[in-house]
Scaffold this motif. Sequence first.
Motif, PDB file in Angstrom:
ATOM      1  N   LYS A  46       0.327  -8.522 -38.722  1.00  0.00           N
ATOM      2  CA  LYS A  46       0.803  -7.637 -37.664  1.00  0.00           C
ATOM      3  C   LYS A  46      -0.196  -6.513 -37.408  1.00  0.00           C
ATOM      4  O   LYS A  46      -0.443  -6.158 -36.250  1.00  0.00           O
ATOM      5  CB  LYS A  46       2.165  -7.063 -38.061  1.00  0.00           C
ATOM      6  CG  LYS A  46       2.815  -6.201 -36.986  1.00  0.00           C
ATOM      7  CD  LYS A  46       3.268  -7.031 -35.808  1.00  0.00           C
ATOM      8  CE  LYS A  46       4.039  -6.188 -34.801  1.00  0.00           C
ATOM      9  NZ  LYS A  46       4.546  -6.975 -33.676  1.00  0.00           N
ATOM     10  N   SER A 114       6.572  -2.649 -44.053  1.00  0.00           N
ATOM     11  CA  SER A 114       6.496  -2.333 -42.622  1.00  0.00           C
ATOM     12  C   SER A 114       6.929  -0.899 -42.348  1.00  0.00           C
ATOM     13  O   SER A 114       6.432  -0.260 -41.420  1.00  0.00           O
ATOM     14  CB  SER A 114       7.358  -3.306 -41.813  1.00  0.00           C
ATOM     15  OG  SER A 114       8.723  -3.168 -42.153  1.00  0.00           O
ATOM     16  N   SER A 115       7.841  -0.366 -43.157  1.00  0.00           N
ATOM     17  CA  SER A 115       8.265   1.023 -42.971  1.00  0.00           C
ATOM     18  C   SER A 115       7.155   1.996 -43.366  1.00  0.00           C
ATOM     19  O   SER A 115       7.071   3.103 -42.834  1.00  0.00           O
ATOM     20  CB  SER A 115       9.525   1.306 -43.789  1.00  0.00           C
ATOM     21  OG  SER A 115       9.268   1.224 -45.175  1.00  0.00           O
ATOM     22  N   ASN A 119       5.062   1.881 -39.486  1.00  0.00           N
ATOM     23  CA  ASN A 119       5.962   2.902 -38.918  1.00  0.00           C
ATOM     24  C   ASN A 119       7.212   2.282 -38.279  1.00  0.00           C
ATOM     25  O   ASN A 119       7.733   2.799 -37.296  1.00  0.00           O
ATOM     26  CB  ASN A 119       5.224   3.774 -37.887  1.00  0.00           C
ATOM     27  CG  ASN A 119       4.114   4.586 -38.519  1.00  0.00           C
ATOM     28  OD1 ASN A 119       4.265   5.108 -39.616  1.00  0.00           O
ATOM     29  ND2 ASN A 119       2.982   4.681 -37.824  1.00  0.00           N
ATOM     30  N   GLU A 120       7.635   1.161 -38.830  1.00  0.00           N
ATOM     31  CA  GLU A 120       8.878   0.537 -38.375  1.00  0.00           C
ATOM     32  C   GLU A 120       9.998   1.024 -39.287  1.00  0.00           C
ATOM     33  O   GLU A 120      10.048   0.670 -40.461  1.00  0.00           O
ATOM     34  CB  GLU A 120       8.768  -0.989 -38.403  1.00  0.00           C
ATOM     35  CG  GLU A 120       7.703  -1.521 -37.451  1.00  0.00           C
ATOM     36  CD  GLU A 120       7.572  -3.029 -37.519  1.00  0.00           C
ATOM     37  OE1 GLU A 120       8.297  -3.650 -38.321  1.00  0.00           O
ATOM     38  OE2 GLU A 120       6.743  -3.580 -36.772  1.00  0.00           O
ATOM     39  N   LYS A 121      10.858   1.880 -38.763  1.00  0.00           N
ATOM     40  CA  LYS A 121      11.849   2.568 -39.576  1.00  0.00           C
ATOM     41  C   LYS A 121      12.855   1.595 -40.190  1.00  0.00           C
ATOM     42  O   LYS A 121      13.357   0.696 -39.524  1.00  0.00           O
ATOM     43  CB  LYS A 121      12.589   3.618 -38.742  1.00  0.00           C
ATOM     44  CG  LYS A 121      11.674   4.686 -38.125  1.00  0.00           C
ATOM     45  CD  LYS A 121      10.917   5.458 -39.208  1.00  0.00           C
ATOM     46  CE  LYS A 121      10.011   6.519 -38.597  1.00  0.00           C
ATOM     47  NZ  LYS A 121       9.239   7.225 -39.621  1.00  0.00           N
ATOM     48  N   ASN A 258       9.499  -7.358 -33.242  1.00  0.00           N
ATOM     49  CA  ASN A 258       9.392  -6.477 -34.389  1.00  0.00           C
ATOM     50  C   ASN A 258       9.352  -7.281 -35.686  1.00  0.00           C
ATOM     51  O   ASN A 258      10.145  -8.195 -35.886  1.00  0.00           O
ATOM     52  CB  ASN A 258      10.601  -5.527 -34.390  1.00  0.00           C
ATOM     53  CG  ASN A 258      10.414  -4.371 -35.348  1.00  0.00           C
ATOM     54  OD1 ASN A 258      10.197  -4.570 -36.530  1.00  0.00           O
ATOM     55  ND2 ASN A 258      10.510  -3.177 -34.826  1.00  0.00           N
ATOM     56  N   THR A 259       8.419  -6.893 -36.590  1.00  0.00           N
ATOM     57  CA  THR A 259       8.256  -7.623 -37.849  1.00  0.00           C
ATOM     58  C   THR A 259       9.526  -7.624 -38.688  1.00  0.00           C
ATOM     59  O   THR A 259       9.885  -8.644 -39.296  1.00  0.00           O
ATOM     60  CB  THR A 259       7.119  -6.992 -38.675  1.00  0.00           C
ATOM     61  OG1 THR A 259       5.947  -6.916 -37.861  1.00  0.00           O
ATOM     62  CG2 THR A 259       6.816  -7.824 -39.911  1.00  0.00           C
ATOM     63  N   SER A 260      10.211  -6.477 -38.747  1.00  0.00           N
ATOM     64  CA  SER A 260      11.412  -6.378 -39.571  1.00  0.00           C
ATOM     65  C   SER A 260      12.552  -7.233 -39.029  1.00  0.00           C
ATOM     66  O   SER A 260      13.552  -7.440 -39.710  1.00  0.00           O
ATOM     67  CB  SER A 260      11.870  -4.917 -39.667  1.00  0.00           C
ATOM     68  OG  SER A 260      12.170  -4.397 -38.385  1.00  0.00           O
ATOM     69  N   LYS A 314      18.966  -2.076 -36.195  1.00  0.00           N
ATOM     70  CA  LYS A 314      17.591  -1.665 -36.430  1.00  0.00           C
ATOM     71  C   LYS A 314      17.205  -0.409 -35.661  1.00  0.00           C
ATOM     72  O   LYS A 314      16.352   0.360 -36.108  1.00  0.00           O
ATOM     73  CB  LYS A 314      16.635  -2.802 -36.058  1.00  0.00           C
ATOM     74  CG  LYS A 314      16.593  -3.132 -34.574  1.00  0.00           C
ATOM     75  CD  LYS A 314      15.695  -4.323 -34.299  1.00  0.00           C
ATOM     76  CE  LYS A 314      15.625  -4.628 -32.801  1.00  0.00           C
ATOM     77  NZ  LYS A 314      14.937  -3.565 -32.063  1.00  0.00           N
ATOM     78  N   ASP A 315      17.826  -0.153 -34.499  1.00  0.00           N
ATOM     79  CA  ASP A 315      17.462   1.000 -33.682  1.00  0.00           C
ATOM     80  C   ASP A 315      18.369   2.209 -33.911  1.00  0.00           C
ATOM     81  O   ASP A 315      18.240   3.215 -33.226  1.00  0.00           O
ATOM     82  CB  ASP A 315      17.503   0.622 -32.191  1.00  0.00           C
ATOM     83  CG  ASP A 315      16.461  -0.423 -31.837  1.00  0.00           C
ATOM     84  OD1 ASP A 315      15.354  -0.344 -32.421  1.00  0.00           O
ATOM     85  OD2 ASP A 315      16.742  -1.312 -31.023  1.00  0.00           O
TER      86      ASP A 315
END
Length: 375
Positions: A46, A114-115, A119-121, A258-260, A314-315
């Motif tokens: 990614k 990823s978090s 920066n994927e929360k 999104n990867t997550s 996720k959001d």
Amino acid sequence: MIDVVVLNTSIVYEMTQSGGKYDFYIGLVLAMSSSIFIGGSFILKKKGLLRLARKGSMRAGQGGHAYLKEWLWWAGLLSMGAGEVANFAAYAFAPATLVTPLGALSVLVSAILSSYFLNEKLNLHGKIGCLLSILGSTVMVIHAPQEEEVETLNEMSHKLGDPGFVVFATLVVIVSLILIFVVGPRHGQTNILVYITICSVIGALSVSCVKGLGITIKELIAGKPVLKHPLSWILLLSLIICVSTQINYLNRALDIFNTSIVTPIYYVFFTTSVLTCSAILFKEWQHMSAADIIGTFSGFLTIIVGIFLLHAFKDVNFTLANLPVSLRKDDRAVNGTLPTTYECFNHDEERSTCVGEIQSSENVPSRRNGSLAAF
């Protein structure tokens, strides 16, 4: 003489049991190592795809192959290769129903990394989802069905020629071709399930090929002329085609979504496909007790719930720090103790807080009644 025969038989039995136990632990360690490498590979790939997007290169989701010039993508591919090798070896030592559920660990590794690096929360729901995935995998491992022993390539050939498996493999190929040439060009850019389904159903066949090649390698080490057997080369060619297709469409899914989200959904679909394939090919469910059947399905459903929490919320920016505040506001709203508008505007320094609380109180009935208007 009879005592000697009995003694020799017991020794052989104990050695077999000991060897089986060692095989179990070897397969377990290899499967866990595989999950770590594969989970990390998603992040590296990614990162490489994001760097290419910033440079303005044609994206993989649009059919571009500029990622072949990106070293980060190659690092991710090598990491995935190491994970797949460990996974390959794990299937040679342990049944697929033990190895495959442990893939949930790659979901945890990918979500955590990823978090930090993308920066994927990962909110509270996502953390609970990761925990549930691990717990579900543990339950599945405890209650996993035992596959029928297949020790030689000839036995594997007989299994692959079973009418049930032939029908299953034919359906997989037909569904994959429809998704690749009909559904993919129309909906692949907008629907996350298209590319992931392609990877998953083809992955079921790749696992069967890996299991067959594992038996081939064992026989080759034992000095048997397995390289003269046509099935060895058929399995190798099939594995190359399946893995190449999986890599291609997994790249597209990672580039667009999104990867997550890609990682856990891919896990659920892939695990379902592999368990179905293994059940048809090795007849694993025929000798299971009711408790093991219930345990296996309960573990898998627990994993699905965990995956749902990762995906559906996720959001939502929700952490443990928000939990007491939310409960306190809801309780005050229900009890009618929130300040009135008049009280709020008589205190300028608390005005913004009060306005927020009034809006929250207005939204509580709507949320409780299932209305989306309040959002």
